[in-house]
Write a protein that holds these residues in place. Structure first.
Motif, PDB file in Angstrom:
ATOM      1  N   PHE A  52       0.818  -1.210   0.000  1.00 25.13           N
ATOM      2  CA  PHE A  52       0.000   0.000   0.000  1.00 25.13           C
ATOM      3  C   PHE A  52       0.857   1.268   0.000  1.00 25.13           C
ATOM      4  O   PHE A  52       1.954   1.291   0.567  1.00 25.13           O
ATOM      5  CB  PHE A  52      -0.894   0.059   1.253  1.00 25.13           C
ATOM      6  CG  PHE A  52      -1.837  -1.089   1.390  1.00 25.13           C
ATOM      7  CD1 PHE A  52      -3.070  -1.072   0.760  1.00 25.13           C
ATOM      8  CD2 PHE A  52      -1.497  -2.196   2.147  1.00 25.13           C
ATOM      9  CE1 PHE A  52      -3.949  -2.142   0.892  1.00 25.13           C
ATOM     10  CE2 PHE A  52      -2.369  -3.266   2.291  1.00 25.13           C
ATOM     11  CZ  PHE A  52      -3.595  -3.239   1.652  1.00 25.13           C
ATOM     12  N   THR A  54       0.881   4.745   1.815  1.00 23.73           N
ATOM     13  CA  THR A  54       0.306   5.172   3.092  1.00 23.73           C
ATOM     14  C   THR A  54       0.706   6.603   3.422  1.00 23.73           C
ATOM     15  O   THR A  54       1.731   7.113   2.955  1.00 23.73           O
ATOM     16  CB  THR A  54       0.746   4.256   4.253  1.00 23.73           C
ATOM     17  OG1 THR A  54       2.148   4.414   4.480  1.00 23.73           O
ATOM     18  CG2 THR A  54       0.435   2.800   3.955  1.00 23.73           C
ATOM     19  N   THR A 100      -4.384   6.948   9.477  1.00 24.51           N
ATOM     20  CA  THR A 100      -3.550   6.453   8.390  1.00 24.51           C
ATOM     21  C   THR A 100      -4.419   6.184   7.166  1.00 24.51           C
ATOM     22  O   THR A 100      -5.428   5.485   7.255  1.00 24.51           O
ATOM     23  CB  THR A 100      -2.823   5.159   8.790  1.00 24.51           C
ATOM     24  OG1 THR A 100      -2.012   5.410   9.941  1.00 24.51           O
ATOM     25  CG2 THR A 100      -1.925   4.671   7.660  1.00 24.51           C
ATOM     26  N   TYR A 102      -4.675   4.599   3.319  1.00 26.97           N
ATOM     27  CA  TYR A 102      -4.071   3.575   2.474  1.00 26.97           C
ATOM     28  C   TYR A 102      -4.574   3.750   1.042  1.00 26.97           C
ATOM     29  O   TYR A 102      -5.750   4.060   0.827  1.00 26.97           O
ATOM     30  CB  TYR A 102      -4.468   2.172   2.944  1.00 26.97           C
ATOM     31  CG  TYR A 102      -4.207   1.886   4.397  1.00 26.97           C
ATOM     32  CD1 TYR A 102      -2.950   1.483   4.837  1.00 26.97           C
ATOM     33  CD2 TYR A 102      -5.233   2.013   5.346  1.00 26.97           C
ATOM     34  CE1 TYR A 102      -2.721   1.211   6.182  1.00 26.97           C
ATOM     35  CE2 TYR A 102      -5.005   1.737   6.687  1.00 26.97           C
ATOM     36  CZ  TYR A 102      -3.750   1.338   7.096  1.00 26.97           C
ATOM     37  OH  TYR A 102      -3.524   1.074   8.427  1.00 26.97           O
ATOM     38  N   ASP A 118      -8.751   3.648   5.154  1.00 24.58           N
ATOM     39  CA  ASP A 118      -8.028   4.333   6.221  1.00 24.58           C
ATOM     40  C   ASP A 118      -8.250   3.610   7.548  1.00 24.58           C
ATOM     41  O   ASP A 118      -9.082   2.703   7.651  1.00 24.58           O
ATOM     42  CB  ASP A 118      -8.464   5.797   6.324  1.00 24.58           C
ATOM     43  CG  ASP A 118      -9.969   5.967   6.445  1.00 24.58           C
ATOM     44  OD1 ASP A 118     -10.513   5.564   7.494  1.00 24.58           O
ATOM     45  OD2 ASP A 118     -10.599   6.481   5.498  1.00 24.58           O
ATOM     46  N   SER A 119      -7.485   4.041   8.542  1.00 28.58           N
ATOM     47  CA  SER A 119      -7.545   3.381   9.850  1.00 28.58           C
ATOM     48  C   SER A 119      -8.873   3.609  10.554  1.00 28.58           C
ATOM     49  O   SER A 119      -9.269   2.802  11.403  1.00 28.58           O
ATOM     50  CB  SER A 119      -6.388   3.845  10.732  1.00 28.58           C
ATOM     51  OG  SER A 119      -6.336   5.260  10.830  1.00 28.58           O
ATOM     52  N   GLU A 122     -10.985   0.859   9.527  1.00 27.84           N
ATOM     53  CA  GLU A 122     -10.570  -0.402  10.137  1.00 27.84           C
ATOM     54  C   GLU A 122     -11.132  -0.598  11.536  1.00 27.84           C
ATOM     55  O   GLU A 122     -11.071  -1.694  12.085  1.00 27.84           O
ATOM     56  CB  GLU A 122      -9.049  -0.461  10.238  1.00 27.84           C
ATOM     57  CG  GLU A 122      -8.320  -0.601   8.926  1.00 27.84           C
ATOM     58  CD  GLU A 122      -6.829  -0.704   9.140  1.00 27.84           C
ATOM     59  OE1 GLU A 122      -6.284  -1.803   8.924  1.00 27.84           O
ATOM     60  OE2 GLU A 122      -6.210   0.296   9.535  1.00 27.84           O
ATOM     61  N   ASP A 206     -13.359  -4.940   2.869  1.00 29.22           N
ATOM     62  CA  ASP A 206     -11.941  -4.677   3.127  1.00 29.22           C
ATOM     63  C   ASP A 206     -11.770  -3.180   3.382  1.00 29.22           C
ATOM     64  O   ASP A 206     -11.891  -2.375   2.450  1.00 29.22           O
ATOM     65  CB  ASP A 206     -11.100  -5.112   1.930  1.00 29.22           C
ATOM     66  CG  ASP A 206      -9.601  -4.984   2.184  1.00 29.22           C
ATOM     67  OD1 ASP A 206      -9.204  -4.193   3.066  1.00 29.22           O
ATOM     68  OD2 ASP A 206      -8.820  -5.667   1.499  1.00 29.22           O
ATOM     69  N   LYS A 208      -9.179  -1.351   3.971  1.00 28.50           N
ATOM     70  CA  LYS A 208      -7.988  -0.698   3.413  1.00 28.50           C
ATOM     71  C   LYS A 208      -8.140  -0.383   1.933  1.00 28.50           C
ATOM     72  O   LYS A 208      -7.421   0.463   1.407  1.00 28.50           O
ATOM     73  CB  LYS A 208      -6.749  -1.579   3.619  1.00 28.50           C
ATOM     74  CG  LYS A 208      -6.209  -1.562   5.045  1.00 28.50           C
ATOM     75  CD  LYS A 208      -4.873  -2.291   5.132  1.00 28.50           C
ATOM     76  CE  LYS A 208      -4.265  -2.156   6.527  1.00 28.50           C
ATOM     77  NZ  LYS A 208      -2.946  -2.841   6.619  1.00 28.50           N
ATOM     78  N   THR A 209      -9.066  -1.054   1.267  1.00 30.70           N
ATOM     79  CA  THR A 209      -9.264  -0.822  -0.170  1.00 30.70           C
ATOM     80  C   THR A 209     -10.696  -0.431  -0.511  1.00 30.70           C
ATOM     81  O   THR A 209     -11.017  -0.243  -1.688  1.00 30.70           O
ATOM     82  CB  THR A 209      -8.891  -2.078  -0.984  1.00 30.70           C
ATOM     83  OG1 THR A 209      -9.743  -3.163  -0.582  1.00 30.70           O
ATOM     84  CG2 THR A 209      -7.433  -2.469  -0.772  1.00 30.70           C
TER      85      THR A 209
END
Length: 217
Positions: A52, A54, A100, A102, A118-119, A122, A206, A208-209
Motif C-alpha cells: 500500500f 500510506t 492512516t 491507504y 483508512d484506519s 478499520e 476490506d 484498506k481498499t
C-alpha cells in the motif's frame, strides 16, 4: 465538501494550464483535502510501504463539520492528475490523534472510493443490512483484516440481493453508509449481487481498499 469538489475541479483545470506552460506536478500519490488547499502538496505525498501507499494524517489538520471531515486521493503521472477518488469521510468519533490513509492505485477508479481506505474504516463496528435480512442491521465480524458477515441466508442460482453497510443500526452518520462504490450512499444506492450458484450468502468488506463484495459459499 463543496470546497473540496471545487478544488479538485481546479486541479483538472490547472493540469491543462500546466501542460500549456510546460509546468508539471511531481508524480506520486497524494492525499488531498482542505488541509492541502485541495491540490497535491508534497507534505501529503504518500509513501509505498509493502502493498500500500500510506500517509499518516494528524487529526489536527482535519476540518470537521458535524463530526465529519473529508479527503480524496489523487494519482499524478507525467505531471498530470490521472485518477482521483470520490470524497471519503472520516468520522471524528473514531479518529484518534492521527489517521492512516491507504491507497492501491491499480484498484482505483475515478470518482469512486475503490482502492482507498483508512484506519478509521478499520475500526469496528460495521453493520450490514439487505434483502437477506429484511434490512435489519447485523454486526460484521473483524477477521484477517476484513469485516465479514456469514448471513446464514440460502441463495439460489440467479437470485439477486441488494445490501449495504453502515456504522450504526440507524444508518448514522449518513456519510458512513457504503454501497461498494461511494461512501455517503443514501436511499436506493445499494450494492447488488447476483448468485452464481446455490449456497450460503457471505458479505465481506476490506477497509484498506474499500472493497465490498458478496459471494456464495
Amino acid at each position: 465538501m463543496k470546497k473540496l469538489i471545487l478544488s479538485l475541479l481546479l486541479i483538472m483545470i490547472l493540469s491543462g494550464c500546466m501542460t500549456l506552460l510546460n509546468i508539471k506536478l511531481p508524480d506520486g500519490v497524494y492525499v488531498v483535502g482542505n488541509f492541502s488547499n485541495g491540490v497535491p502538496n508534497p507534505e501529503y505525498k504518500m509513501a509505498l510501504q509493502g502493498d500500500f501507499y500510506t500517509l499518516e494524517l494528524p487529526s489536527s489538520a482535519l476540518n470537521f463539520e458535524n463530526d465529519i471531515a473529508w479527503y480524496q486521493v489523487v494519482v499524478v503521472e507525467n505531471g498530470k492528475p490521472v485518477k482521483n477518488t470520490s470524497g471519503i469521510p472520516l468520522w471524528k468519533q473514531l479518529v484518534g490523534t492521527t489517521v492512516t490513509v491507504y491507497a492501491t492505485p491499480n484498484l482505483m477508479e475515478n470518482d469512486t472510493a475503490k482502492g482507498v481506505g483508512d484506519s478509521e474504516k478499520e475500526t469496528p463496528p460495521w453493520y450490514c443490512a439487505g434483502d437477506f435480512n429484511n434490512w435489519q442491521h447485523e454486526e460484521m465480524t473483524y477477521q484477517d483484516g476484513k469485516f465479514v458477515l456469514n448471513t446464514g441466508y440460502s441463495v439460489s442460482y440467479g437470485e439477486t440481493i441488494k445490501y449495504k453497510i453502515a456504522r450504526n443500526t440507524d444508518w448514522t452518520p449518513y456519510e458512513e453508509q457504503f454501497d461498494g462504490t461511494s461512501y455517503n450512499a443514501r436511499e436506493n444506492q445499494d450494492a447488488v449481487f447476483t448468485a452464481d450458484k446455490d449456497g450460503t450468502l457471505i458479505i465481506e468488506f476490506d477497509p484498506k481498499t474499500s472493497t465490498l463484495q458478496a459471494y456464495v459459499k
